[in-house]
Design a protein around this motif. Structure first.
Motif, PDB file in Angstrom:
ATOM      1  N   UNK A   3      -2.592  -0.483-121.194  1.00  0.00           N
ATOM      2  CA  UNK A   3      -2.595  -1.915-121.511  1.00  0.00           C
ATOM      3  C   UNK A   3      -4.020  -2.417-121.706  1.00  0.00           C
ATOM      4  N   UNK A   4      -4.228  -3.366-122.635  1.00  0.00           N
ATOM      5  CA  UNK A   4      -5.561  -3.897-122.879  1.00  0.00           C
ATOM      6  C   UNK A   4      -6.132  -4.512-121.620  1.00  0.00           C
ATOM      7  N   UNK A   5      -7.446  -4.415-121.458  1.00  0.00           N
ATOM      8  CA  UNK A   5      -8.091  -4.967-120.272  1.00  0.00           C
ATOM      9  C   UNK A   5      -8.130  -3.980-119.122  1.00  0.00           C
ATOM     10  N   UNK A   6      -7.647  -2.751-119.334  1.00  0.00           N
ATOM     11  CA  UNK A   6      -7.756  -1.724-118.297  1.00  0.00           C
ATOM     12  C   UNK A   6      -9.186  -1.214-118.282  1.00  0.00           C
ATOM     13  N   UNK A   7      -9.812  -1.226-117.106  1.00  0.00           N
ATOM     14  CA  UNK A   7     -11.230  -0.856-117.052  1.00  0.00           C
ATOM     15  C   UNK A   7     -11.350   0.624-116.734  1.00  0.00           C
ATOM     16  N   UNK A   8     -11.524   1.418-117.777  1.00  0.00           N
ATOM     17  CA  UNK A   8     -11.697   2.861-117.626  1.00  0.00           C
ATOM     18  C   UNK A   8     -12.979   3.240-118.337  1.00  0.00           C
ATOM     19  N   UNK A   9     -13.889   3.894-117.609  1.00  0.00           N
ATOM     20  CA  UNK A   9     -15.147   4.291-118.217  1.00  0.00           C
ATOM     21  C   UNK A   9     -14.942   5.527-119.065  1.00  0.00           C
ATOM     22  N   UNK A  10     -15.319   5.485-120.339  1.00  0.00           N
ATOM     23  CA  UNK A  10     -15.077   6.636-121.203  1.00  0.00           C
ATOM     24  C   UNK A  10     -16.339   7.388-121.604  1.00  0.00           C
TER      25      UNK A  10
END
Lengths: 360, 360, 360, 360, 360
Positions: free
Chosen positions: C21-28
């Motif tokens: 879902x948009x707004x998920x904070x995952x560092x890529x």
């Protein structure tokens, strides 16, 4: 060559009537029909009436009838007819000049009580393998539409059919919807041209891969110039139709505006396709050139290798062809087979070397 | 070849139904599913309901429920279903025509009580090594979203999942957020395609350095045309989403506007990446051409040097192969070894000269 | 190769977390520091206070203090810290997503009570001879600035120094001036990169003139792609800073606006320089190709001339190597020297002819 | 090489004083004069007064006199003088920084009570055959103009002359007309540079036709890079002067606006000329490359033809050089002349064939 | 060469009178007439009066007559006459400067009580095969038009004729219609030039297909530079005429505005045609280069094939030319014919191989 020149200056409308006062109605294109043919269709929700007008003198149309009147003229060289129609509907002389002076850039002009639109109809000439442009002018008044064609065409036939059998919205809507219908028919016809070109491009791509010839280059070049002139015909259409659609003119009603937006989308699609085709043809030129030079290189390389292998051998043969008195090898019994052996081993070494260097 | 042609004219939507009245709903793309499948999800903060509709006849959805309704149609060839849906929600015939007429340019149209958006979904076909575009249409109404796909896809599954388990904002927000979610899913999928292309480009760059072959050229060319058609699909997206985001429509609430801005940023990023890839592929073509010609030059040079060295030697051998009566050298006892010595020294001198000139 | 691929998809931010879902904070991005380091500087006209925060749990900063607070985070992989900071200052989840999702295009977003700006910091990696981009995010609130870096850098040190010793305007001005200072430091650093590239280009130009090698081509190509990615990083900066400068936000005071105009001018200068470098590198490619082909031609020409001179001579030698019974010349006493003389005069004539034609 | 590098980074103003607080006045260009020379001219309708100021400490100019005051500074390295002048007239530190930091892009800034303009003055260095740019800054206040030059120049002398002898409008008009005069003098000087370049291009065109050499390529390349940097200097001028002309500032009166429009026209003319020169130089590169390859082809072709003619002849000679016991031709009395005849006729046939194919 | 240079700097108006005060009227073009000739035509609905003015001193025209007055000046070098006319009608000195300073970019300036327009008249010089540009300035006042030509031309004759015999609208309309007439005459004349160029391009295209020579390249290059300078003359015209047409000036009445729109359309058409010609000429360059290299390749290939065939044969002849004591083949009775047979079969095999590989 003379013929060719005629075509080019026609395409760009270069045969200007220099020195004549502006607004002089002189037809400068080719004469494409024997006689100018005038057909009139009047219709409303209830019914329709269709006739061909022979003598333009009689007061032929009542401008102020409540029905929608569509006057279609095929053939532009009988300028007196066009002048009469123009006078009847109060068309500006410069507009009439533009109508008969083929080679106009597509444009639309709002003259208050009528809107004048010029477009290019495109035909594909199967024999000459060329795209031929014909100028079509459309004048939209409050309850009439006048269309001018260089010659009789069948692009407007489906619209005539729809009026006759009352299918679709056309009989219920006003003159603006009819004008839209004409534009739509013209733009729809571009897709036929594009499909044609698409087929050409695809068969050419195949040819490029299987067996490129100098003729391929000629065809690529021809396609390229075709693209250039197509582009020239279609690009201004964008402005033309968006100009109509933005519709500050009261002559165009809002529901028709939605339909014009649809034509606009089609125009954008046509432009997009032309641009993509252009890119593809340009890419094909690159591919052609590099594949030709690749083939050439291949030939040159193999031939040079053959030459290079034989040169040292010939040298050795030359050595033992010398007439020196004292050449011990010549006296040996196995001199000859030995010489042949040396030659063979040279060939072998060179082959190994070339292979290792991946030269063939 | 016929198959290939079919694809091109499909890609550009060239198979226009010329002559039909505008607003006629005729599906022109390939038939990609057996039957049009209609699924409906209704949800609000409290819960959700999911069903597959078999018979479209029954009054299937209450348009004015307070919940959000998402109707998804897979397959466009059963035009009667699409017409029924259109009639139920009061969709303009031209919009329905655009939905079934695949090959549309991405665009968005605000029709007052609903917003119509067309996009391209891109798939990577592993077998054909091609990017395949599918047209997806989304209609956003006050409390419903209708999505049309050419065939069943799994791109919207994550959204369905989120609705089912109520994760994220989706169940709390309105229909506009759902529409945003669909767009976001589509644009997100572009990144997968781009990553795929990025890998291709990188492995090609490696190949260029280690062993360029004529096939490399073919692949570069294919990549180039892929870029052209990608660009054509994605560029208009920019306008589409910024059109939605500027949001003069009351159908799109302000919080969703912020999310649309995010999609807009992603679109710009996609466009940026495509442009950079294009530049890189163009650069690779240059590199390929010059490296091929470099290799060719290298081969030609070495071979020519060999030939050049042996030519004078063969000449000397030829001299002493002449049959003149009086040639004093021939009588000399050391004539032969001397001749060989002369030849050797010529080779030596030439080698030194070539080396000094850095020819090898 | 795998490593290389990773870098490219990182550069373009292609590793999208598809389906989340948009707004998920995952560092890529890559993990570039061991631990996220949080430093806080508070200052006003009178003094300043500097501390490093270990435990993010405690209510670490009073948002409403009258002083200016600068929070700097080095390292983006500990997303829980970033989430906490975001929650504390009321940052939109999409903004937090952009911060940790490196590979963003430079942009600025006005969220009303704070302004969010993303930029690329550029480092020159001496070992890999590459320019490396790092994402830096700056959030400007009414009295605080939060900056996020991928790893510890020394670019902001001069600003820290100025705060500590109270030099310049910085301690007298507000948070907006601090944000300006950070942008200015980043843009100033671009000049270092450009000077570096300028040196490379100049030494390459020298190399082109003195001794072009295939490696030169490789370097030119590398420079070209470097320019492409530089351009991609810097172009959007123009909009970013002019967006800030036009300053409809009350967060940016007028005096700071003048300073931002200065940064804007620098950005334009950077863009200008990149464009000029691009043109220069393109020109170098042309020069390289034509100088290589010039050298090749030179070699081929000399070698061909040698071959051409000896071919007629060898022919003459061949003539007198024939074994015909009756060849009067063979019996002549001066046959042999005469033959040599003829050969010599042929060489002479050819030399004169070639010289006159300026072939060597 | 080091020297060359210095020039490039200077040209682009790359030597940024990284880390210093903004508004720090540090001169980064070359030191081009021994001492900064300050000259002041005051004038009105009645008369004028001219002096050179030695000590900048004394309160040297009355800012509020009704006369027009022109202060000219030659040399930028004595920053303390510039700082004092700046303080006296209330110039913003960032403006002073731009003045001493040569390498600025031409720009104009309206600071309310004064307008700041930066330009490039171009000189042609006869020795180095290079165009050298010098930064000139002009500050226009209500009744004063301050101009800053990197070194003493003679471009402003005609204006000084006009002030002295009261010719033209200059003494009757205000400070804005003086500022216009300075800009006009600078832009007029561009025409000198362009005429110079035009001569170069023409003599090069001649050279291309008569005898192209590799040096020609070098000169073309140099001209090309010159065009690039010229363009960079002149393009922004367009905005600069149109910015002044649009004249929302009360500092510029309407009559002077008309004169500025004239300068604007000249700028457009300069830009036009540069663009045309660029196109011409690009065309020359094409011509050079194809004429060189034409010459090369010509050489190769002639040489190859010679070789090709002799190869079959040598083969025939080789045949009759064979030592077979039974070769009837060798015994014939006219064998030898017959062989020669055969050879001659082969030469003849080949010549005819080559001619017919138009190979020479 | 000197002559050539003069032309180029003239074309771009580079001979600036550096250092002179602005508004100084100095003629810088070539002196193209012996004496400046001034002709005046006054007309209204009723009649017209035509005279040639010898002495400019007498108060020659009543500015405030109700008739339309057209003053035409041929020749610009007698600047005192132009100054007098300027003073009489209150023309700004900068305008007078632009009039005599040929080499202006086409432009239009609204000076309130008169409109100033500069254009390029184009002539085709048959002898030099060049297009020659002449500057024509037109000043439109409330009831007068002043036109300035570099030399006597016949382009305005048709307009004079129309005034004399009262045909068309001209005698009924005001001064603005006369000014329109002049512009129309100039733009119409462009079509003549374009038709001329079109013919050239077409005959060149024929030449390209039938027999390309190095001269073809020269002509293509010349056409290209012609296009560049044509473009430079015509592009600004677009703005000029649209500037007049938008007509915020009360000097241009609405009916004339419609006529100006017509001229505008013609200008667009001219620009379109030039652009298409440019594209065509560029395409011709590509075709030329690839057809030349095709021909060259063809030659090289055939020659190389001949050489390659004979090299192994010569080698075999060399073998049997060796003087080894023991070479059994030499003793065979059919050795010689056998050797010839082997050679023949080698030729045959090679031919088959080459054919199969499609090398000729």
């Amino acid at each position: 060559m003379a013929l060719f020149r005629k075509r080019l200056s026609k395409e760009f409308g270069l045969e200007k009537k220099v020195g004549l006062p502006p607004g002089t109605i002189v037809h400068v294109g080719e004469k494409k029909t024997e006689k100018t043919r005038v057909t009139v269709i009047e219709y409303d929700r209830e019914g329709f009436q269709e006739k061909e007008i022979e003598k333009i003198e009689e007061p032929f149309i009542l401008k102020d009838k409540p029905t929608v009147t569509w006057i279609n003229l095929d053939g532009l060289h009988q300028t007196e007819i066009i002048e009469k129609v123009g006078a009847h509907f109060g068309i500006h002389p410069l507009v009439l000049e533009d109508i008969v002076h083929t080679g106009q850039r597509p444009k639309t002009e709002d003259h208050g009580d009528y809107i004048f639109t010029v477009l290019k109809m495109l035909y594909y000439d199967e024999e000459e393998e060329e795209i031929i442009g014909e100028q079509i002018s459309v004048i939209l008044g409050p309850n009439y539409v006048i269309s001018f064609q260089e010659r009789e065409g069948d692009v407007f036939n489906p619209i005539r059919e729809r009026i006759r059998n009352g299918k679709g919205r056309i009989r219920k809507a006003g003159a603006d919807y009819l004008a839209y219908g004409l534009l739509d028919a013209i733009v729809d016809h571009y897709f036929v041209i594009l499909e044609n070109l698409g087929e050409k491009i695809e068969s050419l791509e195949e040819e490029l891969v299987t067996h490129p010839t100098p003729e391929t280059l000629q065809i690529i070049h021809k396609l390229k110039t075709t693209m250039i002139s197509l582009r020239k015909s279609v690009w201004p259409l964008r402005e033309v139709i968006s100009g109509l659609e933005r519709g500050e003119s009261p002559l165009i009603t809002e529901p028709t505006g939605i339909y014009l937006r649809d034509v606009y989308d089609h125009t954008i699609q046509v432009i997009d396709t032309i641009e993509t085709f252009r890119d593809m043809v340009s890419g094909m030129l690159d591919i052609y050139l590099s594949s030709v030079s690749n083939r050439m290189n291949e030939v040159m390389k193999v031939l040079t290798i053959i030459a290079t292998i034989f040169i040292p051998l010939t040298f050795i043969a030359g050595i033992y062809g010398m007439n020196f008195k004292f050449m011990p090898e010549l006296e040996w019994h196995f001199g000859y087979p030995l010489a042949l052996l040396v030659m063979l081993s040279i060939v072998g070494l060179m082959m190994i070397y070339f292979r290792r260097k991946r030269w063939f």
